[in-house]
Design a protein around this motif. Structure first.
Motif, PDB file in Angstrom:
ATOM      1  N   GLU A 105       0.872  -1.173   0.000  1.00  0.00           N
ATOM      2  CA  GLU A 105       0.000   0.000   0.000  1.00  0.00           C
ATOM      3  C   GLU A 105       0.910   1.224   0.000  1.00  0.00           C
ATOM      4  N   SER A 143       2.240   5.091   0.191  1.00  0.00           N
ATOM      5  CA  SER A 143       2.000   6.237   1.072  1.00  0.00           C
ATOM      6  C   SER A 143       1.363   7.379   0.294  1.00  0.00           C
ATOM      7  N   ASP A 144       0.811   8.339   1.025  1.00  0.00           N
ATOM      8  CA  ASP A 144       0.218   9.509   0.381  1.00  0.00           C
ATOM      9  C   ASP A 144       1.258  10.270  -0.436  1.00  0.00           C
ATOM     10  N   ASP A 145       2.493  10.347   0.074  1.00  0.00           N
ATOM     11  CA  ASP A 145       3.558  11.038  -0.657  1.00  0.00           C
ATOM     12  C   ASP A 145       3.848  10.342  -1.985  1.00  0.00           C
ATOM     13  N   ARG A 146       3.913   9.024  -1.965  1.00  0.00           N
ATOM     14  CA  ARG A 146       4.161   8.268  -3.202  1.00  0.00           C
ATOM     15  C   ARG A 146       3.014   8.468  -4.191  1.00  0.00           C
ATOM     16  N   GLN A 147       1.781   8.476  -3.708  1.00  0.00           N
ATOM     17  CA  GLN A 147       0.631   8.683  -4.587  1.00  0.00           C
ATOM     18  C   GLN A 147       0.652  10.091  -5.174  1.00  0.00           C
ATOM     19  N   ARG A 148       1.075  11.083  -4.383  1.00  0.00           N
ATOM     20  CA  ARG A 148       1.205  12.461  -4.888  1.00  0.00           C
ATOM     21  C   ARG A 148       2.265  12.541  -5.977  1.00  0.00           C
ATOM     22  N   ARG A 161       0.900  11.046  -9.191  1.00  0.00           N
ATOM     23  CA  ARG A 161       0.000  11.978  -9.893  1.00  0.00           C
ATOM     24  C   ARG A 161       0.798  13.085 -10.578  1.00  0.00           C
TER      25      ARG A 161
END
Length: 148
Positions: A22, A24-29, A32
């Motif tokens: 899963e 992290s939010d940083d990786r997803q940012r 994007r």
């Protein structure tokens, strides 16, 4: 076709050995931002090629060369951007190989603009098979076939 097989392949090959990931939010940012950068870079490259064709007039030879170089060049450019964004040198190499072979296809007036995909895909396939074999050796399936 292979993109559609990624999920089932990951579920059968990677997850039983290492479990699910899963991000992290940083990786997803960052992902994007990479997608936006890829889109902008691709559109800018396309605009540059079209603009160059208009500036040079209706030079048929130039237009044909651009059309032949564009598929490999755009996908190669996305590979370079992805390699930089994800810090994966091999993607940079695949992208550069596709760009170079796209330019070569245009320079030699090859009839088939698909050669950059054959060349880049062959390189990725060879490296991918080697990486998959190394992964399977380093991470054998646990007893029972389930992730720990």
């Amino acid at each position: 076709l292979l993109v559609a097989l990624w999920g089932p392949a990951r579920a059968r090959f990677t997850e039983p050995r290492l479990g699910a990931v899963e991000f992290s939010d940083d990786r997803q940012r960052r992902t994007r931002a990479f997608i936006r950068l890829s889109l902008i870079t691709g559109l800018a490259t396309f605009g540059l090629a079209v603009g160059l064709a208009f500036v040079r007039g209706h030079d048929v030879a130039l237009s044909q060369a651009l059309v032949k170089a564009m598929p490999g060049g755009l996908v190669g450019l996305a590979g370079v951007v992805a390699g930089e964004a994800l810090q994966l040198r091999r993607l940079l190499v695949y992208g550069a190989l596709m760009i170079a072979s796209g330019v070569a296809v245009a320079a030699i007036s090859a009839a088939n603009p698909g050669w950059p995909f054959v060349i880049g895909g062959a390189a990725a396939l060879v490296v991918g098979v080697a990486l998959a074999r190394r992964f399977a050796r380093r991470h054998p399936l646990p007893r029972g076939g389930e992730a720990a």
